[in-house]
Design a protein around this motif. Structure first.
Motif, PDB file in Angstrom:
ATOM      1  N   ILE A  74      -9.505  -5.441  -8.131  1.00  0.00           N
ATOM      2  CA  ILE A  74     -10.708  -6.272  -8.231  1.00  0.00           C
ATOM      3  C   ILE A  74     -10.371  -7.735  -8.494  1.00  0.00           C
ATOM      4  CG2 ILE A  74     -12.818  -6.718  -9.541  1.00  0.00           C
ATOM      5  CD1 ILE A  74     -13.123  -3.693  -9.890  1.00  0.00           C
ATOM      6  N   ILE A  75      -9.541  -8.022  -9.480  1.00  0.00           N
ATOM      7  CA  ILE A  75      -9.247  -9.427  -9.807  1.00  0.00           C
ATOM      8  C   ILE A  75      -8.484 -10.119  -8.675  1.00  0.00           C
ATOM      9  CG2 ILE A  75      -8.031 -10.993 -11.373  1.00  0.00           C
ATOM     10  CD1 ILE A  75      -8.800  -9.049 -13.648  1.00  0.00           C
ATOM     11  N   PRO A  76      -7.368  -9.556  -8.174  1.00  0.00           N
ATOM     12  CA  PRO A  76      -6.698 -10.262  -7.080  1.00  0.00           C
ATOM     13  C   PRO A  76      -7.554 -10.341  -5.821  1.00  0.00           C
ATOM     14  CG  PRO A  76      -5.617  -8.156  -7.495  1.00  0.00           C
ATOM     15  CD  PRO A  76      -6.607  -8.379  -8.599  1.00  0.00           C
ATOM     16  N   GLY A  77      -8.390  -9.342  -5.585  1.00  0.00           N
ATOM     17  CA  GLY A  77      -9.283  -9.402  -4.427  1.00  0.00           C
ATOM     18  C   GLY A  77     -10.284 -10.526  -4.549  1.00  0.00           C
ATOM     19  N   TYR A  78     -10.905 -10.632  -5.716  1.00  0.00           N
ATOM     20  CA  TYR A  78     -11.889 -11.681  -5.943  1.00  0.00           C
ATOM     21  C   TYR A  78     -11.259 -13.067  -5.820  1.00  0.00           C
ATOM     22  CZ  TYR A  78     -15.131 -14.794  -8.259  1.00  0.00           C
ATOM     23  OH  TYR A  78     -15.950 -15.847  -8.544  1.00  0.00           O
ATOM     24  N   GLU A 116      -4.863  -5.730  -2.491  1.00  0.00           N
ATOM     25  CA  GLU A 116      -4.432  -4.796  -3.528  1.00  0.00           C
ATOM     26  C   GLU A 116      -3.548  -5.542  -4.526  1.00  0.00           C
ATOM     27  OE1 GLU A 116      -4.561  -2.012  -5.281  1.00  0.00           O
ATOM     28  OE2 GLU A 116      -4.110  -0.523  -3.740  1.00  0.00           O
ATOM     29  N   ASP A 117      -3.326  -4.977  -5.666  1.00  0.00           N
ATOM     30  CA  ASP A 117      -2.431  -5.582  -6.652  1.00  0.00           C
ATOM     31  C   ASP A 117      -0.982  -5.210  -6.371  1.00  0.00           C
ATOM     32  OD1 ASP A 117      -2.800  -2.915  -7.369  1.00  0.00           O
ATOM     33  OD2 ASP A 117      -3.446  -3.343  -9.407  1.00  0.00           O
ATOM     34  N   ILE A 118      -0.627  -3.949  -6.581  1.00  0.00           N
ATOM     35  CA  ILE A 118       0.741  -3.464  -6.422  1.00  0.00           C
ATOM     36  C   ILE A 118       0.718  -2.269  -5.476  1.00  0.00           C
ATOM     37  CG2 ILE A 118       2.774  -2.546  -7.619  1.00  0.00           C
ATOM     38  CD1 ILE A 118       2.107  -5.081  -8.999  1.00  0.00           C
ATOM     39  N   THR A 120       2.997   0.936  -4.208  1.00  0.00           N
ATOM     40  CA  THR A 120       4.204   1.740  -4.424  1.00  0.00           C
ATOM     41  C   THR A 120       4.352   2.725  -3.269  1.00  0.00           C
ATOM     42  OG1 THR A 120       4.083   1.516  -6.828  1.00  0.00           O
ATOM     43  CG2 THR A 120       5.409   3.335  -5.984  1.00  0.00           C
ATOM     44  N   THR A 121       3.416   3.661  -3.154  1.00  0.00           N
ATOM     45  CA  THR A 121       3.445   4.614  -2.036  1.00  0.00           C
ATOM     46  C   THR A 121       2.464   4.210  -0.945  1.00  0.00           C
ATOM     47  OG1 THR A 121       1.733   6.048  -2.970  1.00  0.00           O
ATOM     48  CG2 THR A 121       4.032   6.507  -3.603  1.00  0.00           C
ATOM     49  N   GLY A 122       1.502   3.370  -1.284  1.00  0.00           N
ATOM     50  CA  GLY A 122       0.471   2.954  -0.336  1.00  0.00           C
ATOM     51  C   GLY A 122      -0.755   3.833  -0.345  1.00  0.00           C
ATOM     52  N   LEU A 123      -0.813   4.848  -1.213  1.00  0.00           N
ATOM     53  CA  LEU A 123      -1.939   5.789  -1.213  1.00  0.00           C
ATOM     54  C   LEU A 123      -3.272   5.098  -1.465  1.00  0.00           C
ATOM     55  CD1 LEU A 123      -3.080   8.634  -1.036  1.00  0.00           C
ATOM     56  CD2 LEU A 123      -2.555   8.911  -3.477  1.00  0.00           C
ATOM     57  N   SER A 124      -3.387   4.293  -2.510  1.00  0.00           N
ATOM     58  CA  SER A 124      -4.661   3.609  -2.792  1.00  0.00           C
ATOM     59  C   SER A 124      -5.068   2.706  -1.635  1.00  0.00           C
ATOM     60  CB  SER A 124      -4.579   2.788  -4.073  1.00  0.00           C
ATOM     61  OG  SER A 124      -4.469   3.621  -5.192  1.00  0.00           O
ATOM     62  N   SER A 125      -4.094   2.026  -1.050  1.00  0.00           N
ATOM     63  CA  SER A 125      -4.395   1.153   0.090  1.00  0.00           C
ATOM     64  C   SER A 125      -4.907   1.966   1.273  1.00  0.00           C
ATOM     65  CB  SER A 125      -3.148   0.364   0.499  1.00  0.00           C
ATOM     66  OG  SER A 125      -2.742  -0.496  -0.531  1.00  0.00           O
ATOM     67  N   ARG A 126      -4.242   3.074   1.582  1.00  0.00           N
ATOM     68  CA  ARG A 126      -4.694   3.921   2.699  1.00  0.00           C
ATOM     69  C   ARG A 126      -6.105   4.448   2.447  1.00  0.00           C
ATOM     70  NH1 ARG A 126       0.605   5.602   2.186  1.00  0.00           N
ATOM     71  NH2 ARG A 126       0.050   7.568   1.126  1.00  0.00           N
ATOM     72  N   GLU A 127      -6.361   4.884   1.217  1.00  0.00           N
ATOM     73  CA  GLU A 127      -7.695   5.403   0.894  1.00  0.00           C
ATOM     74  C   GLU A 127      -8.752   4.300   0.977  1.00  0.00           C
ATOM     75  OE1 GLU A 127      -6.502   9.040  -2.130  1.00  0.00           O
ATOM     76  OE2 GLU A 127      -6.896   7.056  -2.982  1.00  0.00           O
ATOM     77  N   CYS A 128      -8.415   3.102   0.526  1.00  0.00           N
ATOM     78  CA  CYS A 128      -9.340   1.977   0.603  1.00  0.00           C
ATOM     79  C   CYS A 128      -9.615   1.614   2.060  1.00  0.00           C
ATOM     80  CB  CYS A 128      -8.768   0.787  -0.159  1.00  0.00           C
ATOM     81  SG  CYS A 128      -9.853  -0.660  -0.237  1.00  0.00           S
ATOM     82  N   ILE A 129      -8.554   1.552   2.851  1.00  0.00           N
ATOM     83  CA  ILE A 129      -8.708   1.226   4.279  1.00  0.00           C
ATOM     84  C   ILE A 129      -9.553   2.273   4.986  1.00  0.00           C
ATOM     85  CG2 ILE A 129      -7.399   1.071   6.443  1.00  0.00           C
ATOM     86  CD1 ILE A 129      -5.236  -0.460   4.771  1.00  0.00           C
ATOM     87  N   GLY A 136     -17.476   0.858   8.836  1.00  0.00           N
ATOM     88  CA  GLY A 136     -17.628   0.011  10.016  1.00  0.00           C
ATOM     89  C   GLY A 136     -16.794  -1.246  10.027  1.00  0.00           C
ATOM     90  N   GLY A 137     -15.962  -1.462   9.011  1.00  0.00           N
ATOM     91  CA  GLY A 137     -15.144  -2.664   8.956  1.00  0.00           C
ATOM     92  C   GLY A 137     -13.882  -2.559   9.795  1.00  0.00           C
ATOM     93  N   ASP A 138     -13.397  -3.705  10.241  1.00  0.00           N
ATOM     94  CA  ASP A 138     -12.148  -3.806  11.007  1.00  0.00           C
ATOM     95  C   ASP A 138     -11.090  -4.404  10.081  1.00  0.00           C
ATOM     96  OD1 ASP A 138     -10.115  -4.159  12.884  1.00  0.00           O
ATOM     97  OD2 ASP A 138     -11.072  -5.900  13.820  1.00  0.00           O
ATOM     98  N   VAL A 139     -10.182  -3.565   9.580  1.00  0.00           N
ATOM     99  CA  VAL A 139      -9.147  -4.035   8.663  1.00  0.00           C
ATOM    100  C   VAL A 139      -8.060  -4.716   9.487  1.00  0.00           C
ATOM    101  CG1 VAL A 139      -7.496  -3.412   6.873  1.00  0.00           C
ATOM    102  CG2 VAL A 139      -9.661  -2.146   7.064  1.00  0.00           C
ATOM    103  N   VAL A 140      -8.005  -6.042   9.404  1.00  0.00           N
ATOM    104  CA  VAL A 140      -7.040  -6.797  10.198  1.00  0.00           C
ATOM    105  C   VAL A 140      -5.747  -7.052   9.445  1.00  0.00           C
ATOM    106  CG1 VAL A 140      -8.793  -7.842  11.688  1.00  0.00           C
ATOM    107  CG2 VAL A 140      -8.095  -9.021   9.574  1.00  0.00           C
ATOM    108  N   VAL A 141      -5.779  -6.885   8.110  1.00  0.00           N
ATOM    109  CA  VAL A 141      -4.570  -7.078   7.302  1.00  0.00           C
ATOM    110  C   VAL A 141      -4.769  -6.400   5.952  1.00  0.00           C
ATOM    111  CG1 VAL A 141      -5.321  -9.274   6.289  1.00  0.00           C
ATOM    112  CG2 VAL A 141      -2.875  -8.808   6.530  1.00  0.00           C
ATOM    113  N   ALA A 142      -3.668  -5.909   5.414  1.00  0.00           N
ATOM    114  CA  ALA A 142      -3.620  -5.437   4.033  1.00  0.00           C
ATOM    115  C   ALA A 142      -2.674  -6.380   3.305  1.00  0.00           C
ATOM    116  CB  ALA A 142      -3.108  -4.002   3.974  1.00  0.00           C
ATOM    117  N   ALA A 143      -3.014  -6.758   2.097  1.00  0.00           N
ATOM    118  CA  ALA A 143      -2.188  -7.699   1.345  1.00  0.00           C
ATOM    119  C   ALA A 143      -2.054  -7.219  -0.086  1.00  0.00           C
ATOM    120  CB  ALA A 143      -2.817  -9.089   1.381  1.00  0.00           C
ATOM    121  N   CYS A 144      -0.900  -7.491  -0.674  1.00  0.00           N
ATOM    122  CA  CYS A 144      -0.678  -7.146  -2.077  1.00  0.00           C
ATOM    123  C   CYS A 144       0.183  -8.216  -2.729  1.00  0.00           C
ATOM    124  CB  CYS A 144      -0.031  -5.772  -2.214  1.00  0.00           C
ATOM    125  SG  CYS A 144       1.622  -5.636  -1.523  1.00  0.00           S
ATOM    126  N   VAL A 145       0.094  -8.275  -4.040  1.00  0.00           N
ATOM    127  CA  VAL A 145       0.917  -9.221  -4.783  1.00  0.00           C
ATOM    128  C   VAL A 145       2.369  -8.763  -4.732  1.00  0.00           C
ATOM    129  CG1 VAL A 145       1.322 -10.313  -7.020  1.00  0.00           C
ATOM    130  CG2 VAL A 145      -1.016  -9.868  -6.261  1.00  0.00           C
TER     131      VAL A 145
END
Length: 194
Positions: A74-78, A116-118, A120-129, A136-145
């Motif tokens: 939430i914080i890095p996204g905002y 995303e923040d961190i 490791t395995t990418g699970l949270s990112s995959r679930e979010c995507i 209906g969104g088009d995910v054009v990039v995933a980014a993390c700190v």
């Protein structure tokens, strides 16, 4: 901002910890990045997320919205959305699945940066995507700190990070003896219960 500058933000905030940690992924590691100690300082969050916004723009151009997984994203996204000058939303777990709640919704075809923040395995990112695409969104990039996988995590979209590290992480039944000998801490939020 290069990898050394990112890691210096973590070191200076006391957020680069060593010991025996159970990560949100369930894996065990001798290194934990307590990103909340970094993000509690607006100046640190600003520096990191401005650099992330610049990387996103350089890779994919303008996006329409940033979506992050709750809670850690939430914080890095905002803050990244603020630098991109777009709205920030997040998904939350409902019955174990990420969903848009609180009135958040996406227009069909909107260009989304998943932040995303961190990783490791990418699970949270995959679930979010998956939740973004289902809405209906088009995910054009995933980014993390920080990408703890050293570029090996597959998240389902092009992944950019400010710092990429290869930090060893182990299943509970495959711990090296020196890690197994240390007391265990579980600082992540995925398995928190009410």
């Amino acid at each position: 901002m290069d990898r050394d500058a990112v890691m210096e933000e973590f070191r200076a905030a006391g957020a680069l910890r060593e010991g025996h940690f159970v990560l949100s992924s369930g894996l065990h590691s001798g290194v934990f990045l307590q990103k909340n100690l970094v993000f509690m300082h607006a100046d640190r969050a600003e520096r990191l997320c401005r650099a992330m916004a610049e990387k996103i723009t350089a890779l994919v151009g303008q996006v329409d919205v940033v979506v992050s997984p709750a809670v850690g994203g939430i914080i890095p996204g905002y803050e990244t959305a603020r630098w991109l000058k777009v709205p920030a939303m997040y998904v939350e777990r409902e019955a174990g699945q990420f969903k848009f709640r609180r009135g958040f919704h996406l227009e069909p075809g909107v260009r989304v940066a998943m932040v995303e923040d961190i990783v490791t395995t990418g699970l949270s990112s995959r679930e979010c995507i998956a939740a973004i695409r289902a809405a209906g969104g088009d995910v054009v990039v995933a980014a993390c700190v920080v990408d703890r996988s050293g570029g090996e995590a597959e998240v389902g979209a092009p992944l950019v990070s400010l710092a990429s590290l290869k930090v060893p992480a182990y299943p509970a039944d495959q711990l090296p003896p020196e890690l197994a000998a240390l007391p265990v801490e579980e600082p992540g939020s995925r398995r928190l219960t009410a």
